[in-house]
Design a protein around this motif. Structure first.
Motif, mmCIF file in Angstrom:
data_model
loop_
_atom_site.group_PDB
_atom_site.id
_atom_site.type_symbol
_atom_site.label_atom_id
_atom_site.label_comp_id
_atom_site.label_asym_id
_atom_site.label_seq_id
_atom_site.Cartn_x
_atom_site.Cartn_y
_atom_site.Cartn_z
ATOM 1 N N UNK A 84 8.798 8.825 -15.864
ATOM 2 C CA UNK A 84 7.896 9.752 -15.190
ATOM 3 C C UNK A 84 8.647 10.700 -14.260
ATOM 4 N N UNK A 85 9.822 10.279 -13.760
ATOM 5 C CA UNK A 85 10.615 11.145 -12.882
ATOM 6 C C UNK A 85 11.495 12.108 -13.677
ATOM 7 N N UNK A 86 11.586 11.919 -14.994
ATOM 8 C CA UNK A 86 12.313 12.855 -15.840
ATOM 9 C C UNK A 86 13.783 12.559 -16.059
ATOM 10 N N UNK A 87 14.291 11.408 -15.606
ATOM 11 C CA UNK A 87 15.715 11.115 -15.798
ATOM 12 C C UNK A 87 15.998 10.431 -17.135
ATOM 13 N N UNK A 88 14.941 9.973 -17.796
ATOM 14 C CA UNK A 88 15.095 9.285 -19.078
ATOM 15 C C UNK A 88 13.819 9.482 -19.891
ATOM 16 N N UNK A 89 13.965 9.535 -21.202
ATOM 17 C CA UNK A 89 12.821 9.465 -22.106
ATOM 18 C C UNK A 89 12.939 8.156 -22.862
#
Length: 166
Positions: A46-51
């Motif tokens: 959700x923070x965008x550092x990983x999918x």
């Protein structure tokens, strides 16, 4: 003895972001201590550092999972934690997952993908090389692993590092 029938069945697979609803199905092929980290991994997503991606059957059942880390190596997406249900390995599902990961990298404007293969996993390395990845080094790696008695211990290995220009 009865007749044995063989054939080929093609199923359309979809790749999407992992959700909390996927966790019960993923428990079939990830150990308990890894499953315990999944809620925190969903928060990291959700923070965008990983999918975190899952490959699903037409019924929506996840049969594979992988991750793309965006902040590990500047200018590259790093594919990690690939797993395909044991009974469905070697039929192309890992390829679908890797290619979907690469598409996400291109969509972010990245020009390189990186992945590691444990040195004692030649099948993974062979897959990555078939998909165009080239070895550029190796490094020690370690993670927690569940022992037969249920306790956790540190697993240490060496990973071959591979990259691919997108």
């Amino acid at each position: 003895m009865g007749t044995i029938h063989t054939g080929v069945v093609k199923l359309p697979l979809t790749v999407r972001d992992m959700t909390e609803a996927d966790l019960p199905e993923l428990a079939c092929f990830y150990p308990g201590h890894v499953m315990a980290t999944m809620p925190a991994e969903l928060e990291r997503a959700r923070t965008g550092v990983v999918d975190h991606l899952v490959v699903c059957t037409p019924a929506g059942v996840p049969v594979a999972k992988g991750a793309v880390n965006w902040d590990e190596i500047p200018g590259a997406g790093v594919i990690s934690t690939l797993s395909v249900r044991a009974e469905l390995r070697s039929i192309g599902i890992g390829t679908v997952l890797i290619q979907a990961s690469e598409e996400r990298m291109r969509a972010r404007g990245l020009s390189r993908s990186e992945i590691g293969a444990e040195e004692n996993n030649p099948r993974a390395r062979a897959l990555y090389e078939r998909l165009g990845y080239v070895v550029y080094g190796c490094e020690p790696a370690s993670w927690d692993e569940e022992k037969p008695d249920g306790t956790l211990g540190r697993y240490e290995t060496t990973c071959t590092l591979l990259r691919k220009d997108l």
